[in-house]
Each structure stands twice: as structure tokens, then as C-alpha cells.
Design an enzyme around this catalytic site. Sequence first.
Site, PDB file in Angstrom:
ATOM      1  N   CYS A  92       0.849  -1.203   0.000  1.00  0.00           N
ATOM      2  CA  CYS A  92       0.000   0.000   0.000  1.00  0.00           C
ATOM      3  C   CYS A  92       0.878   1.244   0.000  1.00  0.00           C
ATOM      4  O   CYS A  92       1.989   1.220   0.514  1.00  0.00           O
ATOM      5  CB  CYS A  92      -0.899   0.036   1.233  1.00  0.00           C
ATOM      6  SG  CYS A  92      -2.125  -1.292   1.314  1.00  0.00           S
ATOM      7  N   PHE A 308     -11.896  -7.417 -25.319  1.00  0.00           N
ATOM      8  CA  PHE A 308     -11.088  -7.867 -24.171  1.00  0.00           C
ATOM      9  C   PHE A 308     -12.027  -8.490 -23.124  1.00  0.00           C
ATOM     10  O   PHE A 308     -12.048  -8.102 -21.968  1.00  0.00           O
ATOM     11  CB  PHE A 308     -10.297  -6.706 -23.543  1.00  0.00           C
ATOM     12  CG  PHE A 308      -9.399  -5.966 -24.490  1.00  0.00           C
ATOM     13  CD1 PHE A 308      -8.078  -6.370 -24.691  1.00  0.00           C
ATOM     14  CD2 PHE A 308      -9.861  -4.851 -25.183  1.00  0.00           C
ATOM     15  CE1 PHE A 308      -7.236  -5.678 -25.557  1.00  0.00           C
ATOM     16  CE2 PHE A 308      -9.033  -4.159 -26.053  1.00  0.00           C
ATOM     17  CZ  PHE A 308      -7.722  -4.569 -26.247  1.00  0.00           C
ATOM     18  N   ASN A 313     -16.952 -11.549 -17.835  1.00  0.00           N
ATOM     19  CA  ASN A 313     -17.432 -10.744 -16.713  1.00  0.00           C
ATOM     20  C   ASN A 313     -18.507  -9.735 -17.139  1.00  0.00           C
ATOM     21  O   ASN A 313     -19.489  -9.523 -16.427  1.00  0.00           O
ATOM     22  CB  ASN A 313     -16.245 -10.009 -16.074  1.00  0.00           C
ATOM     23  CG  ASN A 313     -16.607  -9.271 -14.803  1.00  0.00           C
ATOM     24  OD1 ASN A 313     -17.164  -9.854 -13.882  1.00  0.00           O
ATOM     25  ND2 ASN A 313     -16.288  -7.987 -14.739  1.00  0.00           N
ATOM     26  N   GLU A 329     -11.315 -11.794 -27.219  1.00  0.00           N
ATOM     27  CA  GLU A 329     -10.300 -11.859 -26.176  1.00  0.00           C
ATOM     28  C   GLU A 329      -9.024 -12.456 -26.750  1.00  0.00           C
ATOM     29  O   GLU A 329      -9.068 -13.297 -27.646  1.00  0.00           O
ATOM     30  CB  GLU A 329     -10.839 -12.713 -25.020  1.00  0.00           C
ATOM     31  CG  GLU A 329      -9.838 -13.238 -24.028  1.00  0.00           C
ATOM     32  CD  GLU A 329      -9.103 -12.133 -23.288  1.00  0.00           C
ATOM     33  OE1 GLU A 329      -7.881 -12.282 -23.089  1.00  0.00           O
ATOM     34  OE2 GLU A 329      -9.735 -11.140 -22.909  1.00  0.00           O
ATOM     35  N   ASP A 385     -12.739  -3.267 -22.278  1.00  0.00           N
ATOM     36  CA  ASP A 385     -12.143  -3.449 -20.949  1.00  0.00           C
ATOM     37  C   ASP A 385     -10.727  -4.010 -21.108  1.00  0.00           C
ATOM     38  O   ASP A 385     -10.468  -5.177 -20.821  1.00  0.00           O
ATOM     39  CB  ASP A 385     -13.018  -4.403 -20.123  1.00  0.00           C
ATOM     40  CG  ASP A 385     -12.480  -4.600 -18.707  1.00  0.00           C
ATOM     41  OD1 ASP A 385     -11.695  -3.755 -18.246  1.00  0.00           O
ATOM     42  OD2 ASP A 385     -12.844  -5.607 -18.068  1.00  0.00           O
ATOM     43  N   CYS A 432      -7.891   0.442 -16.555  1.00  0.00           N
ATOM     44  CA  CYS A 432      -7.076   0.287 -15.350  1.00  0.00           C
ATOM     45  C   CYS A 432      -5.797   1.120 -15.448  1.00  0.00           C
ATOM     46  O   CYS A 432      -4.874   0.936 -14.670  1.00  0.00           O
ATOM     47  CB  CYS A 432      -6.746  -1.183 -15.099  1.00  0.00           C
ATOM     48  SG  CYS A 432      -5.877  -2.005 -16.436  1.00  0.00           S
TER      49      CYS A 432
END
Length: 479
Positions: A92, A308, A313, A329, A385, A432
Site C-alpha cells: 500500500c 477484451f 465478466n 479476447e 475493458d 485500469c
Amino acid sequence: MSDLNETPPAYPADWLEVHSMDLDAQGVARKPDGKVIFIDGALPSEWVTANTHRKKNNWEQASLTAIHKESSQRVRPGCPHFGLHSGACGGCKMQHLHAGAQVAVKQRVLEDNLWHLGKVKPETLLRPIEGPAWGYRYRARLSVRHVLKKGTVLVGFHERKSRYVADMEVCPILPPHVSAMLMPMRALIASMEARDTCPQIELACGDQVTALVLRHLEPLSASDTDKLRAFAAEHRVQWWLQPKGPDTVHLLDERGPELSYALPEFGITMPFKPTDFTQVNPHINRVLVSRALRLLDVQKHERVIDWFCGLGNFTLPLATQAREVLGIEGSEALVARSRSNYALNQSHAPTGQALAPTGFVARNLFEMTPEMLVADGVAEKWLIDPPREGAFALSKALADIEQARLGAEGASPLPAEAQHWHPPQRIVYVSCNPATLARDAGLLVHQAGYRCVAAGMVNMFPHTAHVESMAVFERVHTT
């Protein structure tokens, strides 16, 4: 009564005012000569002194030595292993900053990247997606080291800026039952004959099953496998073994429940293997999928492409709403898992609620061309994604088609099959990496004919500097 025109107090020349935080959770200040200095451990609005340990022409890197004026957002870290001290855990980076302030910092990072890298300003800022700040990490890769000098085995994340494994007894970001297993795991490995040849334990938690994947460089003895079985029985976990690459992962004992997670809003259950890619934070993932589909606003007559798609999901929830879905994918293994998950959920679908016809294709999406894009057919909606590298080739293929249709100077010829092909009306892009999102957003907005109608951050990894986000692009109608 104080004078409103009173000048602020003069601070010593070596004090630095921290203005912001960067993506590595370092405080950013400027020296009196204007030079930027990055300070580990400092927070915005603080006055600090720091010790420079790295110098470049335009910037310096420093370690915090003293805080003279503390931020109101500074909090006591929730983990005893967090800090700037020698041996501190590097898992972290932001536990010293209030959780709400962390979200604000990440939202600012997203906005700054979109504007400075892509020259894109969203028309609407979405409310950040937040969830539990502790016990959220259902996926983790824990390093294992037998340290002869300490006479112990260490299991955990690496120390800050070090290849050494941190001496961790607990980990509050892991689920409580996993955190409580760290010391027993250390004792288990220490008792095994293979303690020097087991470098890693990978964690994968489903809704009901906790799987641990043990990487071992030499075959395990019968005595060691018996110890693993005893540990599994005591702590209610499932051991998987990995003697070589990811394709060699297998259950220690072929029995027990299957690893899976549910998306209850859509009636979907997703079985997966512990080495498959799944989201680290299941609490956030459920909200993420729901918001993405709400923003995409798929109608029953529409075809959707999920780029992707991973193990499905987003694809399978999309199949509860669309006329037809295509999932694409790069990984053959994930495509096989997607097909299997689709068949499973189709067989369990209530009467009258069958999933839409859905196909899955394995393809290298980093080598997309306009011709390949057109060959995939028309889809009214897209969901993208990608991994951290982003979706540059896909975005560029879309932009190249638009530029060819506009007759832009230097544009490539329009593919012959593109005469009756049209781009999606709406795109939801889940990212991301804000830098690659900004790059791709620049292409979509400035060359592919879209406007960025909304964007917002997703706090998938509390207490880390990792920024996940979502952006919505709407087709601009042109003649």
C-alpha cells in the site's frame, strides 16, 4: 480582529509546501527556484522538510524528514506494517491519507490525464465508485522466502522499493480469514521439506471457496502433501499446485466445490480457475458491471461487442439484455472458459429468460486493423475493458475508418466491405490505466467522431495509487 490584508506567515526557506500527489502517491512541491521535488510520505497542503536522494535537471526525489504543518486529511495507518521505515510493506502507498481524500486524488489524476494527454474534457463527471477500504483484496500474489539469517519463513508482499519480502504478521487489505492465515502459512512452509523451493503462493477467493496456488520448483514429498492437506482441512482452503508454468496448475485433490463468483443482479454465476484473470475486488466489480451496463443502455434489438472480454465478466450480463453479443479476447484459455460459462448459465436460465446468442473469438487485439473491425460486423454498442496497455489498435482502426470516410488528407483507403458498416453509437470504456485511457480517448474524440459524455474513477484498490476508471463515448451525428 485580524487584518484581511494580513500577509501569510513567513516560513523558513527550507520548508516546502506540498501542492498535490502524483501517481506514485508522492507529495509534489516546488523548491524556491521553481524546481519540482517529489516527496515520499508527504500530503497535499502540508509544509514539510525533506532530504533529497536523487537529482535530475528538472526534478528531484526526496524522503520526508519532518512535517511542520500537517494536512487535515492525514490519518493513522490501519496496518502496523505500513510506513516509510526500513522493512515496511510496499503493498500500500496511501494508508496515511483519509479514504475519501484518496478518491478525490484519483479522480483528479483521471481528469488531468484526460486533459493533458488526450485533450479531452468529459461533459459529466460520474460519481466515484467506492466500496470497503479493508478486507477487499480477494486476489493477491504472496512471495515466500525461507530466510536462514532470521530462522523463519516470510509470506507476504515485498518491502517498499526492495526485492526483500516484508515481515508481515497481518494484512488488513486481505479478507480477515486470509490475514489470520499468514502466520500459520509461515509455520506450514517452515515445516516442509520444500521450504527452500516454494517461492510463491497465489490467493484467489471466490464467493464460497478460498484457493491457494503453491508454486514449487521441485516435486513435493508425500510428507509435504500430507501437511498441505492437514492445513486445508483446518483452515478450509483449497490447495492448487503449480510445478511449472500457469498451464500446469492443478488441484492437489480432485474434489470439493468449484471456485466461482456471482453477479446476482443479472442471475449470472462465473466459475473460474485460480490463475484466470478476475477482478481483485468483488464488491466493486459487482457495482462496476451494473454501472457499465446501465451507461451502455443496451436495448433488446441491439448487437453488442465486448472487447477484451476475459472469462465473460461483462459479456454474460450483456447477454441478458441484448439481441446478440460477441466477446473477443486474446487468450485462448479465457475464450474457452467464456464459452463454458455461457453454456452453464444458459442451461440454468429460468424459462423465458434465455441468454442472447453469444459468440466468442480469440484474437490479438493489439494488432487490429480497419478490415478486421469491419469483418466483425455492425454492433450498436461496444464495451471495452483492456489491460494496462489500453486499446490503441482498436481505437486507431475506428479512427482510420472515420478519417477515410471524411476524405482526410493522408487517410488510408476505406476498406471495400465498409460501405454498409457503421460504427457503434455508444462505447463504454473500462480502464485500469488513466494514461492509456486518455491516449485512446484522444483518438476517439478528435479522429473517430465521438464525444466524451461522462467519466469517473473506480476505487478498485483502496490505499494504493492504482487508478481504475470508466468513460462513456457517444457518436457525433455528422453528414
